[in-house]
Design a protein around this motif. Structure first.
Motif, PDB file in Angstrom:
ATOM      1  N   TYR A  44       0.800  -1.315  -0.027  1.00 38.34           N
ATOM      2  CA  TYR A  44      -0.130  -0.168   0.147  1.00 38.34           C
ATOM      3  C   TYR A  44       0.910   1.272  -0.196  1.00 38.34           C
ATOM      4  CZ  TYR A  44      -3.203   3.456   1.731  1.00 38.34           C
ATOM      5  OH  TYR A  44      -3.949   4.628   2.127  1.00 38.34           O
ATOM      6  N   ARG A  45       1.800   1.424   0.732  1.00 42.80           N
ATOM      7  CA  ARG A  45       2.642   2.635   1.040  1.00 42.80           C
ATOM      8  C   ARG A  45       3.508   2.594  -0.419  1.00 42.80           C
ATOM      9  NH1 ARG A  45       3.725   0.088   6.199  1.00 42.80           N
ATOM     10  NH2 ARG A  45       2.574   1.557   7.948  1.00 42.80           N
ATOM     11  N   GLN A  46       3.978   1.495  -1.026  1.00 45.49           N
ATOM     12  CA  GLN A  46       4.686   1.772  -2.152  1.00 45.49           C
ATOM     13  C   GLN A  46       3.724   2.293  -3.410  1.00 45.49           C
ATOM     14  OE1 GLN A  46       6.240  -1.868  -3.507  1.00 45.49           O
ATOM     15  NE2 GLN A  46       7.026  -1.098  -5.423  1.00 45.49           N
ATOM     16  N   GLN A  47       2.632   1.848  -3.283  1.00 43.65           N
ATOM     17  CA  GLN A  47       1.455   2.286  -4.452  1.00 43.65           C
ATOM     18  C   GLN A  47       1.131   3.823  -4.140  1.00 43.65           C
ATOM     19  OE1 GLN A  47       0.407   0.798  -7.174  1.00 43.65           O
ATOM     20  NE2 GLN A  47       1.572  -1.174  -6.677  1.00 43.65           N
ATOM     21  N   ILE A  48       1.239   4.305  -3.133  1.00 47.64           N
ATOM     22  CA  ILE A  48       0.904   5.670  -2.750  1.00 47.64           C
ATOM     23  C   ILE A  48       2.013   6.573  -3.004  1.00 47.64           C
ATOM     24  CG2 ILE A  48       0.649   7.337  -0.701  1.00 47.64           C
ATOM     25  CD1 ILE A  48      -2.122   5.961  -1.145  1.00 47.64           C
ATOM     26  N   ASP A  49       3.155   6.001  -2.701  1.00 45.28           N
ATOM     27  CA  ASP A  49       4.325   6.791  -3.206  1.00 45.28           C
ATOM     28  C   ASP A  49       4.635   6.869  -4.520  1.00 45.28           C
ATOM     29  OD1 ASP A  49       5.193   7.309  -0.690  1.00 45.28           O
ATOM     30  OD2 ASP A  49       6.579   5.520  -0.429  1.00 45.28           O
ATOM     31  N   GLU A  50       4.393   5.544  -5.321  1.00 47.55           N
ATOM     32  CA  GLU A  50       4.399   5.630  -6.674  1.00 47.55           C
ATOM     33  C   GLU A  50       3.541   6.835  -7.473  1.00 47.55           C
ATOM     34  OE1 GLU A  50       3.854   1.974  -7.959  1.00 47.55           O
ATOM     35  OE2 GLU A  50       5.729   1.147  -7.504  1.00 47.55           O
ATOM     36  N   LYS A  51       2.193   6.995  -7.216  1.00 42.06           N
ATOM     37  CA  LYS A  51       1.220   7.527  -7.381  1.00 42.06           C
ATOM     38  C   LYS A  51       1.683   9.271  -7.159  1.00 42.06           C
ATOM     39  CE  LYS A  51      -0.777   4.515  -9.300  1.00 42.06           C
ATOM     40  NZ  LYS A  51      -0.469   4.079 -10.752  1.00 42.06           N
ATOM     41  N   ARG A  52       2.199   9.535  -5.914  1.00 43.97           N
ATOM     42  CA  ARG A  52       2.661  10.861  -5.876  1.00 43.97           C
ATOM     43  C   ARG A  52       3.758  11.176  -6.396  1.00 43.97           C
ATOM     44  NH1 ARG A  52       2.698  10.496   0.824  1.00 43.97           N
ATOM     45  NH2 ARG A  52       0.283  10.568   1.232  1.00 43.97           N
ATOM     46  N   THR A  53       4.470  10.470  -7.178  1.00 40.25           N
ATOM     47  CA  THR A  53       5.664  10.679  -8.073  1.00 40.25           C
ATOM     48  C   THR A  53       5.085  11.092  -9.290  1.00 40.25           C
ATOM     49  OG1 THR A  53       7.288   9.144  -6.919  1.00 40.25           O
ATOM     50  CG2 THR A  53       7.857   9.867  -9.029  1.00 40.25           C
ATOM     51  N   PHE A  79       2.330  14.036   4.109  1.00 42.07           N
ATOM     52  CA  PHE A  79       2.540  13.131   5.336  1.00 42.07           C
ATOM     53  C   PHE A  79       2.959  11.505   4.697  1.00 42.07           C
ATOM     54  CE2 PHE A  79      -0.278  16.264   6.630  1.00 42.07           C
ATOM     55  CZ  PHE A  79       0.251  16.625   7.997  1.00 42.07           C
ATOM     56  N   LEU A  80       3.551  10.951   5.701  1.00 40.46           N
ATOM     57  CA  LEU A  80       4.022   9.536   5.336  1.00 40.46           C
ATOM     58  C   LEU A  80       2.869   8.706   4.857  1.00 40.46           C
ATOM     59  CD1 LEU A  80       7.278   8.822   7.679  1.00 40.46           C
ATOM     60  CD2 LEU A  80       7.168   9.243   5.084  1.00 40.46           C
ATOM     61  N   PRO A  81       2.750   7.860   4.231  1.00 41.63           N
ATOM     62  CA  PRO A  81       1.459   6.986   3.662  1.00 41.63           C
ATOM     63  C   PRO A  81       1.180   6.094   5.292  1.00 41.63           C
ATOM     64  CG  PRO A  81       3.012   6.778   1.952  1.00 41.63           C
ATOM     65  CD  PRO A  81       3.798   7.582   3.058  1.00 41.63           C
ATOM     66  N   ASP A  82       0.065   6.093   5.587  1.00 38.52           N
ATOM     67  CA  ASP A  82      -0.333   5.370   6.705  1.00 38.52           C
ATOM     68  C   ASP A  82      -1.704   4.709   6.726  1.00 38.52           C
ATOM     69  OD1 ASP A  82      -0.802   4.458   9.229  1.00 38.52           O
ATOM     70  OD2 ASP A  82      -0.513   6.368  10.303  1.00 38.52           O
ATOM     71  N   PRO A  83      -1.813   3.265   6.576  1.00 40.78           N
ATOM     72  CA  PRO A  83      -2.983   2.637   6.344  1.00 40.78           C
ATOM     73  C   PRO A  83      -4.040   2.904   7.586  1.00 40.78           C
ATOM     74  CG  PRO A  83      -0.952   1.174   6.233  1.00 40.78           C
ATOM     75  CD  PRO A  83      -0.411   2.439   6.469  1.00 40.78           C
ATOM     76  N   ALA A  84      -3.503   3.526   8.650  1.00 41.72           N
ATOM     77  CA  ALA A  84      -4.464   3.936   9.702  1.00 41.72           C
ATOM     78  C   ALA A  84      -5.416   4.981   9.387  1.00 41.72           C
ATOM     79  CB  ALA A  84      -3.869   4.235  10.933  1.00 41.72           C
ATOM     80  N   TYR A  85      -5.007   5.574   8.250  1.00 40.44           N
ATOM     81  CA  TYR A  85      -5.846   6.820   7.828  1.00 40.44           C
ATOM     82  C   TYR A  85      -6.647   6.125   6.409  1.00 40.44           C
ATOM     83  CZ  TYR A  85      -3.888  10.429  10.739  1.00 40.44           C
ATOM     84  OH  TYR A  85      -3.265  11.026  11.946  1.00 40.44           O
ATOM     85  N   ARG A  86      -6.817   5.153   6.460  1.00 37.88           N
ATOM     86  CA  ARG A  86      -7.763   4.693   5.412  1.00 37.88           C
ATOM     87  C   ARG A  86      -8.944   3.910   6.261  1.00 37.88           C
ATOM     88  NH1 ARG A  86      -8.511  -0.200   2.760  1.00 37.88           N
ATOM     89  NH2 ARG A  86      -9.202  -0.150   0.733  1.00 37.88           N
TER      90      ARG A  86
END
Length: 214
Positions: A44-53, A79-86
């Protein structure tokens, strides 16, 4: 003056769909009302970072970008991707499907949106309730929180809901995808302002932060 209602709608819906189909841990995922709710945190974090790029690249190179100085643009801050905010929210639809919301724009004008439902959920141990509005086929939340005017844009941020993550009774709200409107970066755009009821007392330390980009 240009009007920015929910910018990059197609791009962000595509991002949401990609996240939906790639970030789940298929072996241990759970479901609520038919919606998959568990994710593999690392994926999940990897995907979020890729889309931000990808978004930074869009803002740096696309003619529709609101960034005035594209050559000097260093990228957005997050902010750093955090699954707790999903979070999974319970929807409280309006009995009267024709209810409208008059939304004030940043240039002093007004626009009209459909009231879709109230989303009720828990975040950081607090009970929260936000109005979901609909414009065409786009479901969105305009909100402010404890970070507004500090770490994030004072005029508020937006979240667009993926229709694939909506059911009659529930929705997945991912605050990691919260973003600033175009007017945050370019005053020639007019953006919808969050309704008064969509002010969260808690600090939502997820999604896009705000620094000026001249």
């Amino acid at each position: 003056m240009l009007k920015n209602k929910f910018f990059l709608t197609g791009l962000f819906l595509l991002i949401a769909i990609v996240l939906y189909y790639t970030a789940f841990d298929g072996g241990s995922s759970s479901a609520v009302d038919g919606l998959e709710v568990s994710v593999n945190p690392e994926t999940y974090r990897q995907q979020i970072d890729e889309k931000r790029t990808e978004k930074d690249q869009f803002l740096r190179t696309n003619t529709e970008s609101p960034i005035p100085d594209k050559a000097g643009f260093k990228g957005l801050t997050y902010f750093l991707p955090d699954p707790a905010y999903r979070v999974v929210a319970r929807l409280e639809p309006f009995a009267d499907k024709t209810q409208k919301l008059v939304v004030s724009m940043s240039d002093g004008s007004e626009d009209v949106y459909e009231k879709f439902a109230h989303a009720v959920f828990s975040l950081n141990g607090e009970a929260c309730r936000l109005l979901v509005v609909k414009l065409g086929s786009t479901y969105s939340i305009l909100f402010r929180d404890g970070t507004s005017g500090k770490d994030t844009y004072g005029g508020g941020r937006y979240i667009e809901l993926d229709p694939a993550q909506l059911s009659d009774n529930h929705a997945i709200i991912d605050f990691n995808t919260a973003y600033n409107p175009y007017c945050a970066y370019n005053p020639t755009y007019a953006c919808p302002l969050p309704p008064a009821e969509n002010k969260l007392s808690i600090a939502v330390k997820a999604g896009e932060k705000y620094i000026t980009h001249e």
